[in-house]
Enzyme design. Sequence first.
Site, PDB file in Angstrom:
ATOM      1  N   LYS A 189      45.539  51.872  28.228  1.00  0.00           N
ATOM      2  CA  LYS A 189      44.090  51.895  28.422  1.00  0.00           C
ATOM      3  C   LYS A 189      43.932  52.688  29.712  1.00  0.00           C
ATOM      4  O   LYS A 189      44.169  52.200  30.811  1.00  0.00           O
ATOM      5  CB  LYS A 189      43.580  50.459  28.552  1.00  0.00           C
ATOM      6  CG  LYS A 189      42.075  50.286  28.482  1.00  0.00           C
ATOM      7  CD  LYS A 189      41.397  50.990  29.584  1.00  0.00           C
ATOM      8  CE  LYS A 189      40.091  50.439  30.018  1.00  0.00           C
ATOM      9  NZ  LYS A 189      39.484  51.289  31.052  1.00  0.00           N
ATOM     10  N   SER A 247      41.918  44.970  40.332  1.00  0.00           N
ATOM     11  CA  SER A 247      41.193  43.937  41.080  1.00  0.00           C
ATOM     12  C   SER A 247      41.551  42.540  40.594  1.00  0.00           C
ATOM     13  O   SER A 247      41.987  42.332  39.463  1.00  0.00           O
ATOM     14  CB  SER A 247      39.692  44.151  40.909  1.00  0.00           C
ATOM     15  OG  SER A 247      39.326  43.935  39.568  1.00  0.00           O
ATOM     16  N   GLU A 270      49.087  42.624  38.572  1.00  0.00           N
ATOM     17  CA  GLU A 270      49.307  42.712  40.015  1.00  0.00           C
ATOM     18  C   GLU A 270      47.938  42.928  40.643  1.00  0.00           C
ATOM     19  O   GLU A 270      47.269  43.911  40.353  1.00  0.00           O
ATOM     20  CB  GLU A 270      50.250  43.885  40.294  1.00  0.00           C
ATOM     21  CG  GLU A 270      50.841  43.850  41.659  1.00  0.00           C
ATOM     22  CD  GLU A 270      50.723  45.187  42.316  1.00  0.00           C
ATOM     23  OE1 GLU A 270      49.851  45.320  43.193  1.00  0.00           O
ATOM     24  OE2 GLU A 270      51.474  46.090  41.925  1.00  0.00           O
ATOM     25  N   CYS A 307      48.198  48.489  47.585  1.00  0.00           N
ATOM     26  CA  CYS A 307      48.259  47.034  47.428  1.00  0.00           C
ATOM     27  C   CYS A 307      49.058  46.400  48.558  1.00  0.00           C
ATOM     28  O   CYS A 307      48.949  45.201  48.796  1.00  0.00           O
ATOM     29  CB  CYS A 307      48.844  46.668  46.074  1.00  0.00           C
ATOM     30  SG  CYS A 307      50.266  47.642  45.642  1.00  0.00           S
ATOM     31  N   GLU A 398      40.839  40.153  50.158  1.00  0.00           N
ATOM     32  CA  GLU A 398      41.248  41.555  50.342  1.00  0.00           C
ATOM     33  C   GLU A 398      40.020  42.433  50.576  1.00  0.00           C
ATOM     34  O   GLU A 398      39.018  42.317  49.876  1.00  0.00           O
ATOM     35  CB  GLU A 398      41.986  42.033  49.093  1.00  0.00           C
ATOM     36  CG  GLU A 398      42.477  43.478  49.200  1.00  0.00           C
ATOM     37  CD  GLU A 398      43.120  43.981  47.895  1.00  0.00           C
ATOM     38  OE1 GLU A 398      44.257  44.443  47.953  1.00  0.00           O
ATOM     39  OE2 GLU A 398      42.480  43.903  46.839  1.00  0.00           O
TER      40      GLU A 398
HETATM   41  P1  NAP Z   1      39.533  47.156  38.304  1.00  0.00           P
HETATM   42  O1  NAP Z   1      38.068  47.092  38.474  1.00  0.00           O
HETATM   43  O2  NAP Z   1      40.261  45.889  38.285  1.00  0.00           O
HETATM   44  O3  NAP Z   1      39.832  48.001  36.982  1.00  0.00           O
HETATM   45  C1  NAP Z   1      41.156  48.254  36.524  1.00  0.00           C
HETATM   46  C2  NAP Z   1      41.123  48.433  35.018  1.00  0.00           C
HETATM   47  O4  NAP Z   1      40.829  47.191  34.404  1.00  0.00           O
HETATM   48  C3  NAP Z   1      40.058  49.400  34.567  1.00  0.00           C
HETATM   49  O5  NAP Z   1      40.566  50.131  33.487  1.00  0.00           O
HETATM   50  C4  NAP Z   1      38.931  48.504  34.116  1.00  0.00           C
HETATM   51  O6  NAP Z   1      38.183  49.072  33.069  1.00  0.00           O
HETATM   52  C5  NAP Z   1      39.666  47.298  33.600  1.00  0.00           C
HETATM   53  N1  NAP Z   1      38.900  46.073  33.764  1.00  0.00           N
HETATM   54  C6  NAP Z   1      38.337  45.599  34.900  1.00  0.00           C
HETATM   55  N2  NAP Z   1      37.731  44.422  34.661  1.00  0.00           N
HETATM   56  C7  NAP Z   1      37.939  44.142  33.356  1.00  0.00           C
HETATM   57  C8  NAP Z   1      37.558  43.068  32.504  1.00  0.00           C
HETATM   58  N3  NAP Z   1      36.842  42.050  32.950  1.00  0.00           N
HETATM   59  N4  NAP Z   1      37.932  43.122  31.208  1.00  0.00           N
HETATM   60  C9  NAP Z   1      38.639  44.166  30.735  1.00  0.00           C
HETATM   61  N5  NAP Z   1      39.025  45.203  31.492  1.00  0.00           N
HETATM   62  C10 NAP Z   1      38.678  45.196  32.774  1.00  0.00           C
HETATM   63  O7  NAP Z   1      40.181  48.007  39.453  1.00  0.00           O
HETATM   64  P2  NAP Z   1      39.881  49.471  39.973  1.00  0.00           P
HETATM   65  O8  NAP Z   1      38.898  50.189  39.125  1.00  0.00           O
HETATM   66  O9  NAP Z   1      41.188  50.071  40.128  1.00  0.00           O
HETATM   67  O10 NAP Z   1      39.292  49.270  41.431  1.00  0.00           O
HETATM   68  C11 NAP Z   1      38.301  48.321  41.733  1.00  0.00           C
HETATM   69  C12 NAP Z   1      38.793  47.406  42.832  1.00  0.00           C
HETATM   70  O11 NAP Z   1      40.055  46.819  42.479  1.00  0.00           O
HETATM   71  C13 NAP Z   1      39.093  48.063  44.149  1.00  0.00           C
HETATM   72  O12 NAP Z   1      37.980  48.305  44.937  1.00  0.00           O
HETATM   73  C14 NAP Z   1      40.030  47.066  44.757  1.00  0.00           C
HETATM   74  O13 NAP Z   1      39.331  46.012  45.344  1.00  0.00           O
HETATM   75  C15 NAP Z   1      40.817  46.539  43.634  1.00  0.00           C
HETATM   76  N6  NAP Z   1      42.174  47.150  43.507  1.00  0.00           N
HETATM   77  C16 NAP Z   1      43.220  46.508  44.072  1.00  0.00           C
HETATM   78  C17 NAP Z   1      44.488  47.032  43.959  1.00  0.00           C
HETATM   79  C18 NAP Z   1      45.656  46.328  44.563  1.00  0.00           C
HETATM   80  O14 NAP Z   1      46.774  46.795  44.358  1.00  0.00           O
HETATM   81  N7  NAP Z   1      45.487  45.253  45.272  1.00  0.00           N
HETATM   82  C19 NAP Z   1      44.715  48.223  43.273  1.00  0.00           C
HETATM   83  C20 NAP Z   1      43.617  48.879  42.700  1.00  0.00           C
HETATM   84  C21 NAP Z   1      42.370  48.305  42.830  1.00  0.00           C
HETATM   85  P3  NAP Z   1      36.947  50.052  33.343  1.00  0.00           P
HETATM   86  O15 NAP Z   1      37.148  50.704  34.639  1.00  0.00           O
HETATM   87  O16 NAP Z   1      36.982  50.973  32.188  1.00  0.00           O
HETATM   88  O17 NAP Z   1      35.751  49.178  33.367  1.00  0.00           O
END
Ligand code: NAP
Length: 525
Positions: A189, A247, A270, A307, A398
């Site tokens: 995905k 996230s 993770e 991360c 975080e």
């Molecule tokens: P994300 O919002 O968690 O999204 C990652 C993937 O998961 C995307 O493909 C997203 O789809 C999908 N997704 C998110 N919520 C979902 C749900 N409820 N059901 C199904 N799929 C879902 O992370 P991100 O876009 O990478 O970044 C957003 C935030 O995540 C950052 O600002 C940060 O806080 C955190 N982050 C943390 C780390 C770490 O290593 N700690 C790494 C990256 C990001 P769509 O985008 O298509 O909606």
Amino acid sequence: MFKILDMELGKNHIGFTYTATGRKTFTTFNPKLNQPNDVLFTEATVREIDAAVELAAVNFDRYKNTSGKKKAHFLNTIAEEILTLGDTLIKMYCQETGLPEGRAKGERGRTIFQLQSFANLLSEGSWVEATIDTANPERKPLPKLDLRRMNIPLGPVVVFGASNFPLAYSTAGGDTASALAAGCPVIVKSHPMHAGTGTLVASAIISAAKKTGMPEGVFSNLNSSGIEVGQQLVSHPKIKAVGFTGSMRGGRALFDLAAKRKEPIPVFAEMGSINPVVILPEELDKNTLYWAENYAKSITLAAGQFCTNPGLILGVKGNQFTNFASLLANEISKIEPNCMLHPIIFKGYKTKKQQVQSQSKLEALVENNEPQSDNFTAGSIARVDGDTFLNKTVLHDEVFGPFSLLVECKSLEQLKHIINNLEGQLTATLIATEKEAAANLDIIEALQNRVGRLIFNGVPTGVEVCNSMVHGGPYPASTDCRFSAVGVHAIKRWVRPFSFQNFPDSLLPEALKDQNPLNINQTRI
Ligand code: NAP
């Protein structure tokens, strides 16, 4: 070759074919220019999701039974095909992330290395952990049966691309490489922020699959810019496991979804980590500037979008910690603002930082350093006392970006109490002289109980890809702390142990045969 890729760029890869039947389209975004990129990507439809999973499921047995040597050839060929994409891939990566060319090339190198590491693991073959208990018909009171155990793949796996690692933790990244190595077909995905980078890499994987004679459903790449596609994939009855980096909200939602299925499946997510750093006074006194310089770099590296970013620094109130705080603030203020990956991550960072900084008794140490341009941010740190930190759990969250919170503890006892009250983390770091560390073994013990990796006199950023690396930790750092997402042990997430009882040698897999034709380690009992 690139002409074909250009033509197909906005489409989904389902096995060896490109399709784009959906009406919903989206673009990626250039955060440096603060404008959308010009390729339209088509969101995968329910029919396309189904087709990708069915193809993977139908071909699972064929891929599972492909020899380790052939799978290794497949992984090595993916690495070659990624290199063949050349500057097209690097340019796409930079334009979709705002990250510099050097980082793109470094991450490509890591991706290649990971693929090759798993290829080496497969060529050698012992990772199946073959264990053989031969029969003993004479045993009293009951005869002993012949039992032979090895690891076998779980089935089709969904991998979510990570926004902050468009190559090394996305389409052909660690999760995909380890799952393919285990013998699991993979459906990616793709992360919407770097759909172009993902589609290019997907074309390299498909090309490698064709060249090395892999079955068609071994890999698919689905584009989408909303949570529905991921949710449908995780809910699909023929999906057997999930890999995710992102996230806390996203990872937890997918974990819960997988647990509620009729057949629950494992989700290796993770998620967030603030990676506590404990600084003890003797070492700090000796090398204050050194640690201030190194931590300024670590906090602001790639705009803090790692991360393993050090988000929490714990020290004991005193001159050493006060001096360190001012030197660190000074070093951070010298570092140029950096572009973040995307306006959504930029906005998320500003909101979360504001939420933390607006708490009473919190002192911002680097002020008025915010650049004027959109998506760019400079590093910042703040200080709070130990009591306030303990009472306000919002300060334990975080803040994904170049931010770190310094906690001034009133005593070593309070520092230990804080460690014991932290949630699970990927890493912790101890900055101390050897003598200080030896005198504070209980701090080491407390940290070990909270994290997956403990660093002595270093910084947590910079994850070495090797067999001894653990990249995971107690929840919420990851959903299953028994596994690592980095290093060849990551393969263990995608397998299950299986026993053959009383099977004739001719029907056993090669790994368990008496003559050991693969020449692997067999534990014989
Ligand atoms: P994300 O919002 O968690 O999204 C990652 C993937 O998961 C995307 O493909 C997203 O789809 C999908 N997704 C998110 N919520 C979902 C749900 N409820 N059901 C199904 N799929 C879902 O992370 P991100 O876009 O990478 O970044 C957003 C935030 O995540 C950052 O600002 C940060 O806080 C955190 N982050 C943390 C780390 C770490 O290593 N700690 C790494 C990256 C990001 P769509 O985008 O298509 O909606």
